[in-house]
Structures are given as structure tokens and as C-alpha cells.
Design a protein around this motif. Structure first.
Motif, PDB file in Angstrom:
ATOM      1  N   GLU A 267      33.957   3.030 -29.318  1.00 37.54           N
ATOM      2  CA  GLU A 267      34.394   4.392 -29.969  1.00 37.54           C
ATOM      3  C   GLU A 267      35.502   5.055 -29.092  1.00 37.54           C
ATOM      4  OE1 GLU A 267      32.847   8.690 -31.935  1.00 37.54           O
ATOM      5  OE2 GLU A 267      31.720   7.076 -30.922  1.00 37.54           O
ATOM      6  N   SER A 268      35.404   5.211 -27.778  1.00 32.44           N
ATOM      7  CA  SER A 268      36.324   5.775 -27.022  1.00 32.44           C
ATOM      8  C   SER A 268      37.678   5.139 -26.838  1.00 32.44           C
ATOM      9  CB  SER A 268      35.993   5.877 -25.436  1.00 32.44           C
ATOM     10  OG  SER A 268      34.473   6.230 -25.113  1.00 32.44           O
ATOM     11  N   LEU A 269      37.760   3.811 -26.896  1.00 35.84           N
ATOM     12  CA  LEU A 269      38.879   3.130 -26.994  1.00 35.84           C
ATOM     13  C   LEU A 269      39.733   3.499 -28.392  1.00 35.84           C
ATOM     14  CD1 LEU A 269      39.852  -0.262 -25.937  1.00 35.84           C
ATOM     15  CD2 LEU A 269      40.583   0.331 -28.081  1.00 35.84           C
ATOM     16  N   ALA A 270      39.040   3.681 -29.417  1.00 36.54           N
ATOM     17  CA  ALA A 270      39.613   3.957 -30.774  1.00 36.54           C
ATOM     18  C   ALA A 270      40.116   5.296 -30.698  1.00 36.54           C
ATOM     19  CB  ALA A 270      38.741   3.757 -31.979  1.00 36.54           C
ATOM     20  N   LYS A 271      39.471   6.289 -30.156  1.00 38.85           N
ATOM     21  CA  LYS A 271      40.066   7.702 -30.330  1.00 38.85           C
ATOM     22  C   LYS A 271      41.065   7.921 -29.175  1.00 38.85           C
ATOM     23  CE  LYS A 271      35.809   9.957 -31.986  1.00 38.85           C
ATOM     24  NZ  LYS A 271      34.611  10.959 -31.616  1.00 38.85           N
ATOM     25  N   LEU A 272      41.040   7.294 -27.913  1.00 39.74           N
ATOM     26  CA  LEU A 272      42.370   7.235 -27.355  1.00 39.74           C
ATOM     27  C   LEU A 272      43.424   6.515 -27.789  1.00 39.74           C
ATOM     28  CD1 LEU A 272      43.397   7.720 -24.419  1.00 39.74           C
ATOM     29  CD2 LEU A 272      42.567   5.524 -23.523  1.00 39.74           C
ATOM     30  N   ALA A 273      43.237   5.581 -28.393  1.00 38.64           N
ATOM     31  CA  ALA A 273      44.517   4.969 -29.263  1.00 38.64           C
ATOM     32  C   ALA A 273      45.230   5.727 -30.237  1.00 38.64           C
ATOM     33  CB  ALA A 273      44.141   3.533 -29.944  1.00 38.64           C
ATOM     34  N   PHE A 274      44.243   6.575 -30.985  1.00 38.06           N
ATOM     35  CA  PHE A 274      44.704   7.655 -32.083  1.00 38.06           C
ATOM     36  C   PHE A 274      45.440   8.831 -31.324  1.00 38.06           C
ATOM     37  CE2 PHE A 274      43.306   5.133 -35.156  1.00 38.06           C
ATOM     38  CZ  PHE A 274      43.511   5.546 -36.549  1.00 38.06           C
ATOM     39  N   MET A 275      44.918   9.261 -30.236  1.00 34.85           N
ATOM     40  CA  MET A 275      45.499  10.272 -29.389  1.00 34.85           C
ATOM     41  C   MET A 275      46.887   9.801 -28.813  1.00 34.85           C
ATOM     42  SD  MET A 275      44.066  13.053 -30.014  1.00 34.85           S
ATOM     43  CE  MET A 275      42.556  14.368 -30.239  1.00 34.85           C
ATOM     44  N   LEU A 276      47.126   8.665 -28.243  1.00 37.51           N
ATOM     45  CA  LEU A 276      48.244   8.173 -27.778  1.00 37.51           C
ATOM     46  C   LEU A 276      49.275   8.138 -28.968  1.00 37.51           C
ATOM     47  CD1 LEU A 276      46.960   5.388 -25.257  1.00 37.51           C
ATOM     48  CD2 LEU A 276      48.089   7.652 -24.664  1.00 37.51           C
ATOM     49  N   PHE A 277      48.900   7.520 -30.155  1.00 41.64           N
ATOM     50  CA  PHE A 277      49.785   7.535 -31.141  1.00 41.64           C
ATOM     51  C   PHE A 277      50.341   9.125 -31.568  1.00 41.64           C
ATOM     52  CE2 PHE A 277      48.102   3.476 -32.562  1.00 41.64           C
ATOM     53  CZ  PHE A 277      48.982   2.683 -32.565  1.00 41.64           C
ATOM     54  N   LEU A 278      49.348   9.867 -31.399  1.00 40.89           N
ATOM     55  CA  LEU A 278      49.849  11.167 -31.697  1.00 40.89           C
ATOM     56  C   LEU A 278      50.820  11.965 -30.909  1.00 40.89           C
ATOM     57  CD1 LEU A 278      48.849  14.009 -33.470  1.00 40.89           C
ATOM     58  CD2 LEU A 278      47.380  14.611 -31.461  1.00 40.89           C
ATOM     59  N   ILE A 279      50.820  11.563 -29.611  1.00 40.24           N
ATOM     60  CA  ILE A 279      51.625  12.086 -28.833  1.00 40.24           C
ATOM     61  C   ILE A 279      52.724  11.301 -28.608  1.00 40.24           C
ATOM     62  CG2 ILE A 279      50.122  13.352 -27.330  1.00 40.24           C
ATOM     63  CD1 ILE A 279      50.342  11.051 -25.061  1.00 40.24           C
ATOM     64  N   LEU A 280      52.912  10.117 -28.937  1.00 40.94           N
ATOM     65  CA  LEU A 280      53.966   9.020 -28.715  1.00 40.94           C
ATOM     66  C   LEU A 280      55.042   8.671 -29.992  1.00 40.94           C
ATOM     67  CD1 LEU A 280      52.507   6.700 -26.444  1.00 40.94           C
ATOM     68  CD2 LEU A 280      54.035   8.301 -25.876  1.00 40.94           C
ATOM     69  N   SER A 281      54.320   9.135 -31.312  1.00 42.12           N
ATOM     70  CA  SER A 281      54.994   8.851 -32.650  1.00 42.12           C
ATOM     71  C   SER A 281      56.232   9.540 -32.877  1.00 42.12           C
ATOM     72  CB  SER A 281      53.892   8.752 -33.512  1.00 42.12           C
ATOM     73  OG  SER A 281      53.047   7.789 -33.306  1.00 42.12           O
TER      74      SER A 281
END
Length: 564
Positions: A267-281
Motif C-alpha cells: 500500500e505504501s508503494l502505491a500511495k507513493l507512486a500516486f503522490m509522485l504522479f501528483l507532483i510530476l504530471s
């Protein structure tokens, strides 16, 4: 007495569990309304797509009441904007209700207000396109000019999605207040992240439409700054790709593990991936403007580097998915490096269609690296290669995941069953889609490398010596497009059947549990303020100086357009 008390408690627990496993019927109606509009867009947009490839083959002419660019606009707007936005809002509404609990009456009413605003906007924009007053393509670049009602209609679609997204966020915040200190439900967390990304990204196109295109279209201003309008569009335009993609990732991360009988890897990896998409998209749009003068090459390069950082959360997602597949395969007795592959449920459309989408995203991602590369982009820019790339990413990876999701979500929401026959037809539709898209997209990529243009009805563009070779690939595209249209007919029939004629019953909304032993989610990953500040800081860094340069050097004055 004790037995009676235990029975009552057991019944109450069972009832609560069932409420959590099934989306409330009132919430389901809102979700279904969005989803049905999305699939109307699939049929109409797919029909327009078929007409396009037939025209480009040189073997077919449109009737006199239609023109190619009108059809192209219908295809791009309906499939690129309407299908995606409406399906995502419907799916996320159901996902939040399923994992964070039933919406309050107020929250549901807000959701419906958003739906009707978006639908009214859609009808207004569609009317302008159908009457040939808005044949401005999916990107609606100035100096192409549409009727102001078209721009207003698209603005209402965006605002409607904001309002429905607000309802989802309100339910998520309510859950957090009710469960202080607990890790938030993964699907709801992902939906809120995607809505936040969408809101920040659409601010760019909202500014373009409201302050440039509508005043210009209404005759209130004489001209617009084309470079500024394109920059504002691409501030939104590339993040749009991730708005499409993240709901597919939601299904891959949370639904697919349950379908195959496995667990969420992390779950941690999934949430980190989404937060990275948020700041980099968002701060990457300038890589769509490599050939445009007026933007300092340094900033194009900086945003190219930022674009390549987006590869990181995508690779994290690929690792997580295939780790999940392998873990489940080992549980079922798989041996060897790829033994798990045989253990996957290939006959289940809930798995097969999204899996085909995952596979398609591999070459789609590779093509994206070419598009974002400073030198290689020069070879393919404004060729039909780019169209082929979009058809692998949004039209295969995303679309097939959406279709595979709809085939179980619609029955779940309206109390029907995904029957064996319907499941088999869904698999056939997915395989037809994969075959048609492989043929069509491959031909587009090859023709693009040979210089065939996109956005053009003419296979013989410019009288090129390569025209004959281009036409052969255009004919191949028409063959692939025809197979895709057959798949669309099957999909449309399935949606009608599952929505109105399938047997009554209960269909599962699959939500996987986290694997035992997975690390607890760090508090920082639940801190939206922290990640929001980082996102805004990166956007300010990436866009402030380029936009100031564009405005200062504009021939139309410091505000970007000249008044009468």
C-alpha cells in the motif's frame, strides 16, 4: 440469552460488512449516469474514428453534410475528453462510496449538480461541432476559431467534473474524521489524488478558454497570443494523460489483485507512486512545444528532464503488479521464473482486458520516451506516429481497463450479474480490440517514421514521393480501424445487456486486501498539504519564467491580447 446476543451482534456485523462491500444504490445511480454517457461517447466517437481511417485510405468519401475535420473533432473530443472524464467520475464515485462509505444526501446532491453541468456543457459543445461551427480538433488551437458556445460547453464539462470531484473529496475527508489515525482506504485516496491533479491541471485550460478563446470568439478582442494559448493548453494537456491513466492504475493496484485471488503487494508503494504522479504530471507540458519559437530552449530541456522523472512511478507500478502476479502464482504452486504466468485467470474478462492494457502500455511508454526526447521528437513531431502513440496509451491501456471494469461495475451498481456468456463476449471484444489496435497503431507508427502527417485528411499531402507508400499504410489503418469498430459494436451491445437485460443478482466490487507483512503507510504519504506544497513549488519553478517571457515578448501587449 447469550446466544441471542451473539446472534444479534453477528447479524449486525454481517449487515455492516455487506454495506461496505456494495455501493449504495443512490450513489450507484450517480455513478451509472456518468458511465452511460461515457459509453454513448464510445459509440459515437468510435463511429467518427472509423470514418476517419476510411477517408485517409483514399477509398472513401464523406457525405456532403460532413467534412473530415468535423469528424476528427468529434472523435478527439468524445473519446479524449468525454469518455475519459465521464467514466472516471462515475468509477471514482463508486470507488469512494465502496471504500469510504455511502455519500450523505448533501454530498450526493453536489455530485448530481456536477453531472448535470457537465452533461449540459457536453450537449452545447456537441451541437456546435455537429453544425460545423467548431471543427477545431481535439486541441482547439488558435488561430482555429470555434463558436463561443463550444468553448463554454467544454468549460462546463470541466467545472462539472470539479464539483463531482468535490463531493468525492468531502466523503473522503469525512472518513478521515471518523477514523483518525488510520490509513485511508487506498481506492479513495487514489481518487482524491487524481481529482487534485485534475483540478490543478485544468486551471491552465480554464484560463485559456475563459480569458482568451471565449472573448476572441465573441468578438470582444481582435486577436489572441497563440503561443500563450498553446502553452496554457499543454500545461493541462500532458497532465490530462495522467488523469486518464491513474484510474486505470487504481484498477491495476486494487481490483486486479482481488480478481486473481491475491493481495496488494504494498500500500505504501502505491500511495507513493500516486503522490509522485501528483507532483510530476503538470510541469512537463513544454515537451509538446519543442518546435515552437518563443520559448527558451533551456526551459524546454528542464521540462524534458522532469518528464523523464515520471517514468519512476510508472516503473514502480509495473514492479508492484508483476510482484503481485508472481506472489499469487507461487501460492498456486507455480515453478520457475515465468511459471506464475500459467496460473493467471485468462478466461476472466475482469483480468484479461486490463492485462492486455498493461502489455500495450509497454510499447506505448517506449513511444512516449521518443516523443519527450529533445532530438528524437524532431523526427516524429506532427506526424501520425504521435497518433499511434496515443492509441496505444489512452485508447488501449486505459480504454481496455475501463471496458474490463465497466463489465463488472455496471452489474454491481444495478443489481445484475456478469453472466458466463457476457464474460465470453467481453473477452472476444478485448481480443478484437487488441488485434485491431495492433494493426492500426503499428501502421501509424511506421507511416509516421516515413513522414506521414497527422491532422490531415490527405494521404497524398504535399505531393510527396512517399505518398504511395503512405497510402498503403493508410489502407492498413483502415483495416485495423474496421476491426476496432466491430469491437465497439460488441462492447455497446454488452453495455446495453449488462445495464438493462442481464439476470438480477449480485456482482462483486473487487477490492483487494494488503499482503500480510507489508509495511505500515508512513504518515507523510497521507499528508496532502505537504505534497500539495511540493507540487505548487515545482509548477511555479517550471512555468513562471517561460510564461513571463511569452507575455513580455508578445506582439499583442502585456496581457496577451489586444482589445478593439
Amino acid at each position: 440469552m447469550t446466544t441471542t446476543k451473539e446472534t444479534v451482534q453477528s447479524t449486525a456485523t454481517s449487515s455492516l460488512k455487506k454495506q461496505l462491500e456494495f455501493v449504495d444504490k443512490k450513489d450507484g445511480k450517480l455513478a451509472l449516469a456518468y458511465i452511460y454517457v461515457a459509453f454513448i461517447a464510445v459509440f459515437l466517437g468510435g463511429t467518427a474514428g472509423l470514418l476517419q481511417v476510411l477517408v485517409r485510405s483514399g477509398k472513401f468519401e464523406l457525405p456532403s453534410f460532413l467534412n473530415y475535420y468535423q469528424v476528427l473533432t468529434v472523435h478527439g473530443v468524445l473519446l479524449g475528453l468525454v469518455l475519459t472524464t465521464f467514466f472516471i467520475m462515475g468509477f471514482q464515485t463508486a470507488a469512494v462510496s465502496r471504500t469510504s462509505g455511502t455519500f450523505t444526501n448533501k454530498q450526493r446532491t453536489i455530485g448530481w449538480v456536477g453531472f448535470w453541468l457537465a452533461t449540459i456543457g457536453l450537449v452545447a459543445a456537441a451541437a456546435m461541432v455537429l453544425t460545423n461551427q467548431a471543427s477545431v480538433l481535439y486541441t482547439f488551437y488558435a488561430p482555429l476559431k470555434a463558436h463561443w458556445v463550444f468553448y463554454l460547453g467544454l468549460a462546463l464539462v470541466v467545472v462539472g467534473s470539479w464539483i463531482t470531484g468535490l463531493a468525492q473529496a468531502m466523503r473522503f475527508v469525512q472518513w478521515r474524521k471518523e477514523h483518525k489515525g488510520q490509513s485511508t482506504p487506498l481506492l479513495s485516496f487514489m481518487a482524491v489524488v487524481n481529482n487534485l491533479l485534475w483540478f490543478i491541471a485544468t486551471l491552465g485550460v480554464a484560463i485559456e478558454v475563459l480569458f482568451q478563446l471565449i472573448p476572441w470568439s465573441m468578438g470582444l478582442v481582435e486577436r489572441v497570443d497563440v503561443l500563450l494559448s498553446r502553452t496554457l493548453f499543454w500545461y493541462f494537456g500532458h497532465a490530462l494523460v495522467y488523469f486518464w491513466l491513474l484510474p486505470a492504475y487504481m484498477v491495476w493496484y486494487v481490483v486486479i489483485p482481488k480478481v486473481i485471488g491475491g493481495k496488494i503487494f504494498s500500500e505504501s508503494l502505491a500511495k507513493l507512486a500516486f503522490m509522485l504522479f501528483l507532483i510530476l504530471s503538470v510541469p512537463v507540458g513544454l515537451h509538446h512545444q519543442f518546435t515552437e519559437p518563443g520559448i527558451d530552449p533551456l526551459w524546454k530541456f528542464i521540462q524534458t528532464v522532469l518528464t523523464f522523472f515520471v517514468v519512476v512511478p510508472s516503473l514502480m507500478t509495473a514492479f508492484s503488479m508483476f510482484a503481485t502476479f508472481e506472489m499469487r502464482g507461487r501460492e498456486l504452486g507455480a515453478k520457475g521464473v515465468f511459471g506464475w504466468f500459467k496460473k493467471l485467470p485468462w478466461s476472466d474478462s475482469r483480468f484479461l482486458l486490463p492485462f492486455i492494457g498493461m502489455v500495450a502500455f509497454i510499447p506505448g511508454g517506449a513511444g512516449g520516451i521518443v516523443n519527450a526526447s529533445y532530438q528524437m521528437n524532431e523526427l516524429v513531431h506532427n506526424t501520425i506516429w504521435v497518433t499511434g502513440h496515443f492509441h496505444l496509451t489512452v485508447a488501449t491501456a486505459v480504454a481496455l481497463t475501463f471496458f474490463g471494469t465497466a463489465f463488472w461495475l455496471i452489474p454491481h451498481l444495478n443489481g445484475r450479474k456478469l453472466t458466463k456468456r457476457a464474460n465470453s463476449m467481453a473477452n472476444c471484444a478485448g481480443i478484437l480490440w487488441a488485434i485491431g489496435m495492433t494493426i492500426m497503431s503499428s501502421a501509424m507508427h511506421i507511416a509516421g517514421l516515413l513522414g506521414a502527417p497527422r491532422r490531415s485528411a490527405y494521404s497524398e499531402y504535399g505531393g510527396s514521393e512517399q505518398a504511395a507508400e503512405w497510402i498503403s499504410y493508410q489502407i492498413t489503418q483502415a483495416i485495423g480501424g474496421s476491426i476496432l469498430f466491430i469491437a465497439i459494436l460488441v462492447i455497446t451491445g454488452l453495455i446495453i445487456y449488462l445495464g438493462f437485460f442481464a439476470p438480477k443478482g449480485e456482482e462483486e466490487f473487487p477490492v483487494a486486501e494488503v499482503a500480510p507483512g507489508a509495511e505500515k503507510v508512513p504518515a507523510a504519504l497521507e499528508n496532502f498539504k505537504l505534497w500539495g506544497i511540493i507540487m505548487i513549488a515545482v509548477i511555479i519553478f517550471a512555468y513562471t519564467i517561460p510564461i513571463i517571457d511569452i507575455i513580455q515578448n508578445s506582439p499583442l501587449g502585456s496581457i496577451g491580447y489586444k482589445l478593439w
